[in-house]
Design an enzyme around this catalytic site. Structure first.
Site, PDB file in Angstrom:
ATOM      1  N   LYS A  59       7.850  46.962  45.831  1.00  0.00           N
ATOM      2  CA  LYS A  59       8.978  46.666  46.700  1.00  0.00           C
ATOM      3  C   LYS A  59       9.284  45.183  46.597  1.00  0.00           C
ATOM      4  O   LYS A  59       8.367  44.347  46.584  1.00  0.00           O
ATOM      5  CB  LYS A  59       8.647  47.052  48.143  1.00  0.00           C
ATOM      6  CG  LYS A  59       9.818  46.891  49.111  1.00  0.00           C
ATOM      7  CD  LYS A  59       9.466  47.413  50.503  1.00  0.00           C
ATOM      8  CE  LYS A  59      10.638  47.281  51.469  1.00  0.00           C
ATOM      9  NZ  LYS A  59      10.324  47.830  52.811  1.00  0.00           N
ATOM     10  N   SER A  78      13.434  50.936  55.047  1.00  0.00           N
ATOM     11  CA  SER A  78      13.950  49.979  54.093  1.00  0.00           C
ATOM     12  C   SER A  78      13.408  50.147  52.680  1.00  0.00           C
ATOM     13  O   SER A  78      13.930  49.563  51.724  1.00  0.00           O
ATOM     14  CB  SER A  78      13.649  48.561  54.580  1.00  0.00           C
ATOM     15  OG  SER A  78      12.243  48.320  54.622  1.00  0.00           O
ATOM     16  N   SER A 119       9.603  52.158  57.803  1.00  0.00           N
ATOM     17  CA  SER A 119      10.239  51.905  56.511  1.00  0.00           C
ATOM     18  C   SER A 119       9.492  52.435  55.301  1.00  0.00           C
ATOM     19  O   SER A 119      10.012  52.397  54.189  1.00  0.00           O
ATOM     20  CB  SER A 119      10.476  50.399  56.330  1.00  0.00           C
ATOM     21  OG  SER A 119      11.520  49.961  57.165  1.00  0.00           O
TER      22      SER A 119
END
Length: 481
Positions: free
Chosen positions: A76, A151, A175
């Site tokens: 990420k 997210s 997330s």
């Protein structure tokens, strides 16, 4: 090969059925062929991955491989990577190259992984749809008209689409779990303090925790074994010993007590989603578990508490992006105030600005006691609720999200924030939690959430793995063509 689990690819690499370099070429082809439809990657790191693949093949030839040696993953894009851009999906950090690796990145490198790139996300991890990214929306591989979640939407989409076997993620209010649910994957967040946050660009420091998204609980266990542990560089990191999670997977769940909060399966939940969750719970009963109705009485306030405290922390954390030290800087500032104002106005997206405003207000002299302090007190009540329930049962279960993956063209707004209602509680209490595939509604995935006691990731991984041995939802794959 993209359908392999980590264990299956490990066996193929160890028997010389395939080399790490060939694995890289396969996944590179998949990404280059299909990711223009998904938009999961921000930065691709094929040269870096080639060096790691060659090193992995050398280790395998010497018999020095570990479980993750040569395994393709993605990070990420809020985990700092030395010499590779780390953008947090923001214009503010569009060209930022970190001089160091995050502890998570460093530990996984030492475990021998092959990093294919940095994946997309909501800007500074603020959002539940991956539509706030400066680099464009991520599309759900199951239906590209729908969001992948956020997210960590890029992490989920990349694994679901077969571009990597696992991806790092983060979880501030859901997330990791929500995008895993939306993309038919297994996603787990650690107990607060179990995995180092050093080098992870912060959103809200008292909530943020690293996570993993992969196909199975077993794959998550292998990743967690490499990532977890105390880190002196992180003052919130705990000294609690890390077990070998993969050794705990096959323990019997006979007699397991599962708490079912009545607030999670209320009449307000979509009946089709409720039916999927109830079928999953019946499967656990058939496996020898006992279902216990419990109550989490403060569930209705977890979202407002979260959206008071988390933006306040974000307001403080993001104050360093001022056009002076690093990050976006406006052109030709007239004076220092103009430098600050235009750099921040140009560098941050609308959702990030909104949360900075909300958080700054909550910390203001006129609102601090009425909102921020009160929210902290209610946070303690929420944590007490969860810990009280978990003193009576082994795990808590329910839906990961009250909604199916929503359409890309939906307006979002308040409903998008309310979609965190089942996930935020674990963050407020600092507990480990995960989402596993449980079925489909109208062709879209539904996730089952499992919440455990602090530092008991081994238990929830064991409980998830037991379900995945008896069901095949986690083996279902989207069609990209």
């Amino acid at each position: 090969m993209k359908n392999y689990s980590i264990k299956a690819l490990r066996e193929a690499l160890d028997t010389k059925e395939v080399s790490s370099v060939e694995v890289l070429e396969h996944f590179k082809t998949e990404i280059e062929t299909h990711d223009q439809k998904i938009n999961s990657f921000i930065t691709k790191t094929y040269d870096h991955a080639l060096a790691q693949a060659q090193k992995a093949d050398e280790a395998i030839a010497k018999g020095e491989q570990k479980m993750l040696t040569g395994i393709p993953i993605a990070h990420k894009d809020l985990f700092c990577t030395k010499g590779i851009k780390t953008t947090a999906a923001s214009k503010m950090l569009e060209n930022f190259v970190s001089p160091y690796d995050a502890t998570v990145v460093e530990k996984l490198d030492q475990a021998g992984v092959m990093v294919l790139g940095k994946v997309n996300m909501d800007e500074f991890a603020m959002g539940g749809s991956n539509r706030t990214s400066h680099f464009g929306t991520v599309h759900n591989p199951w239906n590209r008209d729908h969001v992948a979640g956020g997210s960590s939407g890029g992490s989920a989409a990349a694994v679901s689409a077969g571009f990597a076997l696992a991806a790092t993620a983060s979880d501030t209010g859901g997330s990791t779990r929500q995008p895993a649910s939306f993309c038919n994957l297994t996603g787990i967040k650690a107990t607060y303090g179990r995995i180092s946050r050093w080098g992870m660009i912060p959103f809200a420091c008292s909530f943020d925790q690293a996570g993993v998204i992969a196909k199975t609980a077993e794959d998550c266990a292998y990743m967690f074994e490499a990532m977890a542990g105390h880190d002196a560089k992180d003052s919130t990191s705990h000294h609690v010993a890390v077990p070998k999670y993969s050794d705990l997977l096959n323990q019997s769940i006979e007699g397991l007590r599962i708490g079912i909060p009545k607030e999670f399966l209320s009449k307000d939940l979509d009946p089709k989603i409720a039916a999927v969750i109830e079928n999953a719970l019946k499967q656990y009963e058939a496996m020898g578990a006992t279902l216990v109705e419990v109550t989490l009485p403060n569930t209705d306030v977890v979202v407002p508490v979260y959206y008071t405290i988390a933006p306040a922390e974000a307001s403080s954390n993001l104050a360093c992006f001022d056009g002076v030290r690093y990050g976006h800087r406006c052109e030709n500032p007239q004076d220092l105030q103009d430098l600050y104002m235009r750099s921040r106005a140009e560098g941050f997206g609308e959702e990030v600005k909104k949360r900075i405003f909300m958080g700054t207000y909550a910390l203001s002299a006129s609102a601090y006691d009425a909102y921020y302090v009160k929210a902290q007190k209610v946070r303690r009540l929420v944590a007490n609720d969860y810990n009280s329930v978990l003193s009576q049962v082994d795990v808590i279960m329910g839906p990961t999200s009250p909604d199916l993956p929503f359409r890309q063209d939906s307006k979002g707004g308040t409903n998008e924030y309310l979609s965190d209602i089942f996930t935020v509680g674990a963050n407020l209490a600092g507990l480990p939690a995960m989402s596993i595939p449980a079925g489909f509604v109208e062709g879209l995935p539904v996730g089952l959430q499992i919440i455990g006691r602090a530092f008991d990731e081994g238990k929830i991984l064991n409980v998830a793995h037991a379900y995945q041995k008896e069901t095949d939802w986690h083996t279902k794959l989207p069609t990209l063509d």
